[in-house]
Design a protein around this motif. Structure first.
Motif, PDB file in Angstrom:
ATOM      1  N   ALA A 138       1.151 -16.359 -17.437  1.00  0.00           N
ATOM      2  CA  ALA A 138       1.785 -15.517 -16.417  1.00  0.00           C
ATOM      3  C   ALA A 138       1.336 -14.075 -16.630  1.00  0.00           C
ATOM      4  O   ALA A 138       1.970 -13.307 -17.361  1.00  0.00           O
ATOM      5  N   TRP A 139       0.229 -13.707 -15.997  1.00  0.00           N
ATOM      6  CA  TRP A 139      -0.279 -12.350 -16.124  1.00  0.00           C
ATOM      7  C   TRP A 139       0.575 -11.395 -15.300  1.00  0.00           C
ATOM      8  O   TRP A 139       1.080 -11.764 -14.238  1.00  0.00           O
ATOM      9  N   PRO A 140       0.743 -10.149 -15.755  1.00  0.00           N
ATOM     10  CA  PRO A 140       1.481  -9.165 -14.948  1.00  0.00           C
ATOM     11  C   PRO A 140       0.829  -9.001 -13.582  1.00  0.00           C
ATOM     12  O   PRO A 140      -0.393  -9.008 -13.457  1.00  0.00           O
ATOM     13  N   LEU A 141       1.663  -8.878 -12.566  1.00  0.00           N
ATOM     14  CA  LEU A 141       1.132  -8.706 -11.215  1.00  0.00           C
ATOM     15  C   LEU A 141       0.513  -7.326 -11.057  1.00  0.00           C
ATOM     16  O   LEU A 141       1.031  -6.336 -11.574  1.00  0.00           O
ATOM     17  N   LYS A 142      -0.596  -7.277 -10.328  1.00  0.00           N
ATOM     18  CA  LYS A 142      -1.168  -5.994  -9.964  1.00  0.00           C
ATOM     19  C   LYS A 142      -0.333  -5.404  -8.824  1.00  0.00           C
ATOM     20  O   LYS A 142       0.350  -6.119  -8.089  1.00  0.00           O
ATOM     21  N   ARG A 143      -0.399  -4.095  -8.678  1.00  0.00           N
ATOM     22  CA  ARG A 143       0.420  -3.430  -7.669  1.00  0.00           C
ATOM     23  C   ARG A 143       0.169  -4.006  -6.273  1.00  0.00           C
ATOM     24  O   ARG A 143       1.110  -4.214  -5.499  1.00  0.00           O
ATOM     25  N   GLU A 144      -1.087  -4.299  -5.970  1.00  0.00           N
ATOM     26  CA  GLU A 144      -1.406  -4.812  -4.642  1.00  0.00           C
ATOM     27  C   GLU A 144      -0.940  -6.260  -4.453  1.00  0.00           C
ATOM     28  O   GLU A 144      -0.891  -6.763  -3.324  1.00  0.00           O
ATOM     29  N   GLU A 145      -0.596  -6.955  -5.556  1.00  0.00           N
ATOM     30  CA  GLU A 145      -0.124  -8.333  -5.462  1.00  0.00           C
ATOM     31  C   GLU A 145       1.382  -8.421  -5.253  1.00  0.00           C
ATOM     32  O   GLU A 145       1.903  -9.462  -4.845  1.00  0.00           O
ATOM     33  N   LEU A 146       2.094  -7.332  -5.557  1.00  0.00           N
ATOM     34  CA  LEU A 146       3.550  -7.363  -5.515  1.00  0.00           C
ATOM     35  C   LEU A 146       4.108  -7.660  -4.118  1.00  0.00           C
ATOM     36  O   LEU A 146       5.044  -8.458  -3.994  1.00  0.00           O
ATOM     37  N   PRO A 147       3.584  -7.057  -3.033  1.00  0.00           N
ATOM     38  CA  PRO A 147       4.129  -7.384  -1.707  1.00  0.00           C
ATOM     39  C   PRO A 147       4.076  -8.874  -1.369  1.00  0.00           C
ATOM     40  O   PRO A 147       5.031  -9.431  -0.810  1.00  0.00           O
ATOM     41  N   ASP A 148       2.962  -9.532  -1.694  1.00  0.00           N
ATOM     42  CA  ASP A 148       2.853 -10.975  -1.419  1.00  0.00           C
ATOM     43  C   ASP A 148       3.871 -11.751  -2.243  1.00  0.00           C
ATOM     44  O   ASP A 148       4.461 -12.736  -1.761  1.00  0.00           O
TER      45      ASP A 148
END
Length: 359
Positions: A138-148
Motif C-alpha cells: 500500500a504505497w502512499p497516494l500521490k496528490r493527483e491520485e487523491l481525488p480518484d
C-alpha cells in the motif's frame, strides 16, 4: 511483483485463498483495510480459527511453526495473523517465514502485515511469500491520485460528489486518508442519495477547532512540520482559542512521554489502546526520533504557553507607553501562538528544532 490493491481485492472475491500473504506499507489505513478484507474473506471461506502473533523484541519465532502445526478441534481451517510492525523479521524470522512457505500446511493461511515498507525491506522471506501467495504493498497516494480515491470511496458508501466538491475535500484533508475516510463516512450519512456540491460540503465538513487540532497533532507527531505549521496558521487566522487546542496537545505529549519511558514500545502501545490503530505508526516514529528528555521539554513548553495565555508567564512585559496602557492581551496572544509554533516544530523535527524550546 507485488499485486496492486485493486488486483488483490478482485482475487479475494473470485477464488480461494493462497497459502501466504504479505500486506505492507506506510499508508496505514490502506494496510488495515486490506488486511481486514482478507480476514473477512477467510472467515467466509471457513477459516474459523485465527491465531494472532504480535512480533515484538525477543519474539519467539518457534511460535509460527507451532501455530502452523496445531489446529482447534472445532475448526477445519486456520488463519495465522502475524503482525510485523517494522517489516523486518530479522534473520531468525526470515528463516521461519521461508520455512512455512516452503511447505505450507493444508487449510492454513499466513497473513503477514507491516506498517512500513521500502525496497530495503525485501528479502528471502518476502520472496518466499510471493512464490506461494501474494505481496500487496500500500504505497502512499500521490496528490493527483487523491481525488480518484475520494470519489471511489464516496461511491462505495452511496455518496455522489461533484468534481469541485471532491477537489475541495482533497485540499482540506491535505493527504490524510484517515481524515478523508472519516469525513466521507459522515457525509454519506448526511447526504445519502444526493449529489454533494461545494456549498453543501462547506456547510458539512468538520473544519472546527476540535477537528483541526486532531490534524495538527497527527501532522506534528508524524513529522510533517510544514503541514502542522500550516494548520496552526489556519487556526490562528480563524480566531480559535488556544486553551482548548492546547489540551489535546498536552494529552498527546503525555502519551509520548509514557511511550518513551517504556521498556517495550510495542507493549506500551498495546496498553495505551491508541485509536484508530493506524495512528500507532505516528507514535513509533516519534519515540524513535527523540528520547524521554525531549518530550519532557515539550511538556514544559506546553506549560509555558498555558502561562502566557493566562498572563502568568514571568516574561510578560510590564511597561507603559506615553499616554496609554499597552495592549498586554494582544501581546500575550501573539507570543503564545509563536511559542506554539516552536512547540509544533520541536515535536515534528526533534533533531532539527529542539533548540527552539531549549533542547
Amino acid at each position: 511483483m507485488a499485486a496492486t490493491l485493486t488486483a488483490f481485492r478482485k482475487q479475494l472475491a473470485t477464488s480461494d485463498l493462497k497459502p501466504a500473504y504479505l500486506i505492507a506499507g506506510a499508508e496505514h489505513l490502506l494496510v488495515i483495510e486490506a488486511a481486514d478484507a482478507l480476514r473477512t474473506r477467510a472467515k467466509d471461506l471457513g477459516y474459523l480459527e485465527r491465531d494472532v502473533l504480535d512480533v515484538e523484541p525477543n519474539f519467539d519465532w518457534n511460535r509460527l511453526a507451532d501455530s502452523s502445526r496445531s489446529m482447534s478441534l472445532f475448526a477445519t481451517r486456520k488463519l495465522i495473523d502475524l503482525r510485523l510492525p517494522t517489516g523486518r523479521p530479522g534473520k531468525e524470522g526470515s528463516a521461519a517465514i521461508a520455512e512455512f512457505c516452503a511447505s505450507p500446511p493444508p487449510d492454513t493461511v499466513l497473513l503477514v502485515s507491516a506498517n512500513d515498507w521500502s525496497s530495503k525491506h525485501t528479502g528471502a522471506w518476502s520472496t518466499a511469500i510471493e512464490r506461494v501467495g501474494a505481496a500487496v504493498i500500500a504505497w502512499p497516494l500521490k496528490r493527483e491520485e487523491l481525488p480518484d480515491w475520494i470519489t471511489a470511496r464516496a461511491n462505495s458508501r452511496g455518496l455522489k460528489m461533484s468534481t469541485e466538491a471532491v477537489a475541495l475535500l482533497a485540499d482540506r484533508v491535505e493527504g490524510n486518508l484517515l481524515a478523508a475516510a472519516q469525513e466521507i463516512d459522515k457525509l454519506a450519512l448526511l447526504h445519502a442519495g444526493q449529489v454533494l456540491d461545494v456549498a453543501a460540503l462547506e456547510a458539512s465538513v468538520a473544519d472546527d477547532a476540535r477537528y483541526d487540532v486532531f490534524r495538527l497533532a497527527d501532522a506534528a507527531i508524524g513529522g510533517d512540520a510544514g503541514r502542522a505549521l500550516h494548520i496552526v496558521a489556519g487556526l490562528r487566522a480563524e480566531g480559535e482559542e488556544l486553551i482548548p487546542l492546547l489540551g489535546w496537545m498536552l494529552t498527546q505529549l503525555r502519551l509520548l512521554l509514557r511511550l518513551a519511558s517504556a521498556s517495550s514500545v510495542d507493549a506500551a502501545l498495546r496498553n495505551e489502546r491508541i485509536w484508530p490503530q493506524s495512528r500507532e505508526g505516528l507514535f513509533r516514529r516519534a519515540v524513535k526520533n527523540a528520547d524521554r528528555a525531549h518530550w519532557e521539554r515539550c511538556l514544559e513548553q506546553a506549560g509555558r504557553i498555558d502561562r502566557i495565555v493566562k498572563g502568568r508567564d514571568e516574561l510578560t512585559p510590564i511597561y507603559f507607553t506615553v499616554g496609554k496602557l499597552p495592549d498586554l492581551t494582544a501581546w500575550r496572544e501573539a507570543n503564545a501562538w509563536r511559542e506554539l509554533e516552536r512547540l509544533v516544530a520541536a515535536i515534528a523535527a526533534p533533531r532539527r528544532a529542539a533548540k527552539l524550546i531549549g533542547g
